[in-house]
Design an enzyme around this catalytic site. Structure first.
Site, PDB file in Angstrom:
ATOM      1  N   TRP A 159      42.020  46.734  40.690  1.00  0.00           N
ATOM      2  CA  TRP A 159      41.860  46.361  39.286  1.00  0.00           C
ATOM      3  C   TRP A 159      40.725  47.131  38.630  1.00  0.00           C
ATOM      4  O   TRP A 159      40.819  47.524  37.470  1.00  0.00           O
ATOM      5  CB  TRP A 159      41.668  44.846  39.164  1.00  0.00           C
ATOM      6  CG  TRP A 159      42.895  44.120  39.593  1.00  0.00           C
ATOM      7  CD1 TRP A 159      43.069  43.362  40.714  1.00  0.00           C
ATOM      8  CD2 TRP A 159      44.167  44.149  38.937  1.00  0.00           C
ATOM      9  NE1 TRP A 159      44.362  42.901  40.791  1.00  0.00           N
ATOM     10  CE2 TRP A 159      45.057  43.371  39.717  1.00  0.00           C
ATOM     11  CE3 TRP A 159      44.643  44.748  37.775  1.00  0.00           C
ATOM     12  CZ2 TRP A 159      46.390  43.180  39.359  1.00  0.00           C
ATOM     13  CZ3 TRP A 159      45.974  44.561  37.417  1.00  0.00           C
ATOM     14  CH2 TRP A 159      46.834  43.787  38.201  1.00  0.00           C
ATOM     15  N   ASP A 233      35.081  41.669  34.958  1.00  0.00           N
ATOM     16  CA  ASP A 233      36.409  41.064  35.046  1.00  0.00           C
ATOM     17  C   ASP A 233      36.319  39.977  36.108  1.00  0.00           C
ATOM     18  O   ASP A 233      36.169  40.249  37.292  1.00  0.00           O
ATOM     19  CB  ASP A 233      37.423  42.142  35.455  1.00  0.00           C
ATOM     20  CG  ASP A 233      38.827  41.589  35.680  1.00  0.00           C
ATOM     21  OD1 ASP A 233      39.024  40.363  35.580  1.00  0.00           O
ATOM     22  OD2 ASP A 233      39.737  42.399  35.972  1.00  0.00           O
ATOM     23  N   LYS A 257      44.870  32.361  37.512  1.00  0.00           N
ATOM     24  CA  LYS A 257      44.400  32.226  38.889  1.00  0.00           C
ATOM     25  C   LYS A 257      43.820  30.828  39.126  1.00  0.00           C
ATOM     26  O   LYS A 257      44.253  30.103  40.002  1.00  0.00           O
ATOM     27  CB  LYS A 257      43.324  33.267  39.195  1.00  0.00           C
ATOM     28  CG  LYS A 257      43.619  34.675  38.700  1.00  0.00           C
ATOM     29  CD  LYS A 257      44.711  35.349  39.484  1.00  0.00           C
ATOM     30  CE  LYS A 257      44.823  36.816  39.101  1.00  0.00           C
ATOM     31  NZ  LYS A 257      45.859  37.521  39.880  1.00  0.00           N
TER      32      LYS A 257
END
Length: 422
Positions: A159, A233, A257
């Site tokens: 990511w 993030d 999540k």
């Protein structure tokens, strides 16, 4: 036609609906009449039976998916009870105007509870957006710098790598450290990288969902340049532990999540960083637009925000994020111990000091058994244990809502599987 009203929550959803009788026909099969009877429930939908929130549903699986991920059972049951008629409003949350007083109360409480959970300072704005964390890969450089500005990136997984590639379109990103050569199994110490003195901000991915590496509180980097802006993030460890928000200029996270369904992206941004978007920034990516309109510039993901609000409320009832973190550490320790004590039958490639409490990747010594592991686990109602397609192996995501019972069942299965195949 007689109707008997049941008392189950499913039957109560029939409140104010109409049950139609079969049409009456004569001997020539011609329609003669069509009658209907309204059903009136005696119990108000604003009142929820206590058992609705407390009794487990034994037909549910233990879902170890990385996202969308498992949600707290009591939150799902509360949402179920409010689905048809929220708080006596006569509407589902999915039907409400986002500018009506009902939804305003929902989004305002969600923000208030999140501020309490993370102790967000008053000089930070909270935005409920759309597009996932991936959209923020573009929004960040568009809002925080010019096309010529340098931006530092520490890349600890897939990511972080994707964030750099997107930023290349809008600024001048520099990768000052990457764990790619070591297959993203560690996080750097401060002496392992050198920051650019003119970098507009320093970007990290606080927890890499795919590779299972996590920045701990003690190893968050400190931006050493003049701006001192740290951007993170936090999609896959958001609200899993306390965080000192004041250390960051921006925190962003996809909700799917730990705190809600897919479709909601949360951005926590220091207010002095708002209002400097590049001239060609799309209106939907401009933080100032969303801040000025309290996340209501356009129709937001209303139901997703409502679900996030229920989760925030639930986390507060658990005692806040300190208690949540304690539980997450216990779950992770049980699972990592099972891996480390398996004498090599299971292996976690991540350096122990930075192992994620949320995403636990592991491989089997006998790779040919991985398919059977996944298949047999599914028979025991444990699903989504296959690793990400880019790395293979196994991955157990044990977010806040994964219960201790789920982790213990997985560990017991792992030991039994090893005994059969070692």
């Amino acid at each position: 036609m007689s109707i008997s009203m049941a008392t189950s929550p499913h039957t109560r959803l029939l409140h104010n609906t109409t049950i139609f009788n079969h049409p009456t026909k004569n001997n020539n099969n011609k329609l003669l009449s069509f009658s209907f009877k309204p059903i009136c429930a005696t119990q108000s939908h604003a009142t929820h039976p206590p058992s609705l929130h407390t009794q487990p549903q034994h037909d549910r699986v233990f879902n170890f998916a990385a996202g969308p991920a498992t949600l707290p059972e009591n939150v799902l049951l509360k949402a179920q009870s409010e689905l048809y008629n929220w708080n006596g409003s006569g509407m589902s949350v999915m039907e409400m105007s986002h500018r009506g007083k009902e939804f305003l109360s929902i989004i305002q409480k969600a923000e208030s509870d999140l501020r309490t959970l993370l102790q967000i300072p008053s000089d930070y704005s909270v935005l409920f957006l759309q597009g996932g964390a991936t959209t923020q890969f573009a929004a960040l450089p568009l809002n925080l710098c010019t096309p010529k500005d340098t931006v530092d990136y520490i890349v600890t997984g897939s990511w972080g790598d994707k964030a750099v590639k997107e930023a290349q379109k809008y600024c001048n990103p520099k990768v000052i450290w990457s764990g790619k050569s070591e297959k993203y199994t560690k996080i750097p110490s401060f002496h392992d990288f050198q920051q650019n003195p003119d970098a507009r901000y320093l970007h990290i991915c606080a927890n890499e969902t795919i590779h299972g590496v996590e920045f701990k509180d003690s190893n968050y980097p400190n931006p050493e340049n003049a701006t001192g802006i740290l951007v993170a993030d936090m999609s896959s460890n958001f609200c899993s532990k306390p965080v000192d928000v004041s250390k960051f200029g921006v925190i962003y996270a996809g909700a799917q999540k730990n705190v809600g369904p897919s479709g909601v992206t949360i951005v926590i941004i220091r207010k002095d960083l708002i209002g400097n978007a590049q001239s060609f920034t799309p209106v939907m990516l401009d933080y100032k637009i969303h801040d000025e309109n309290s996340s209501l510039y356009n129709t937001p993901p209303c139901y997703g925000i409502y679900m996030c609000g229920l989760v925030f409320e639930d986390l507060l009832k658990q005692g806040g994020l300190k208690e949540v973190e304690k539980n997450n550490k216990r779950k992770a320790q049980i699972l990592f111990d099972a891996i480390d004590e398996s004498k090599g039958f299971y292996r976690c490639p991540v350096e122990k000091s930075v192992r994620s409490l949320m995403n636990v990747p592991f491989t089997l010594e006998k790779q040919e058994l991985e398919g059977e592991f996944v298949k047999e686990a599914a028979k025991e109602k444990m699903v989504q244990l296959k690793g990400h397609r880019s790395v293979g192996g196994m991955r157990a995501s044990i977010y806040n809502a994964m219960t201790m019972a789920g982790v213990e069942k997985l560990v017991a299965f792992m030991k039994d599987f090893q005994a059969k195949h070692a």
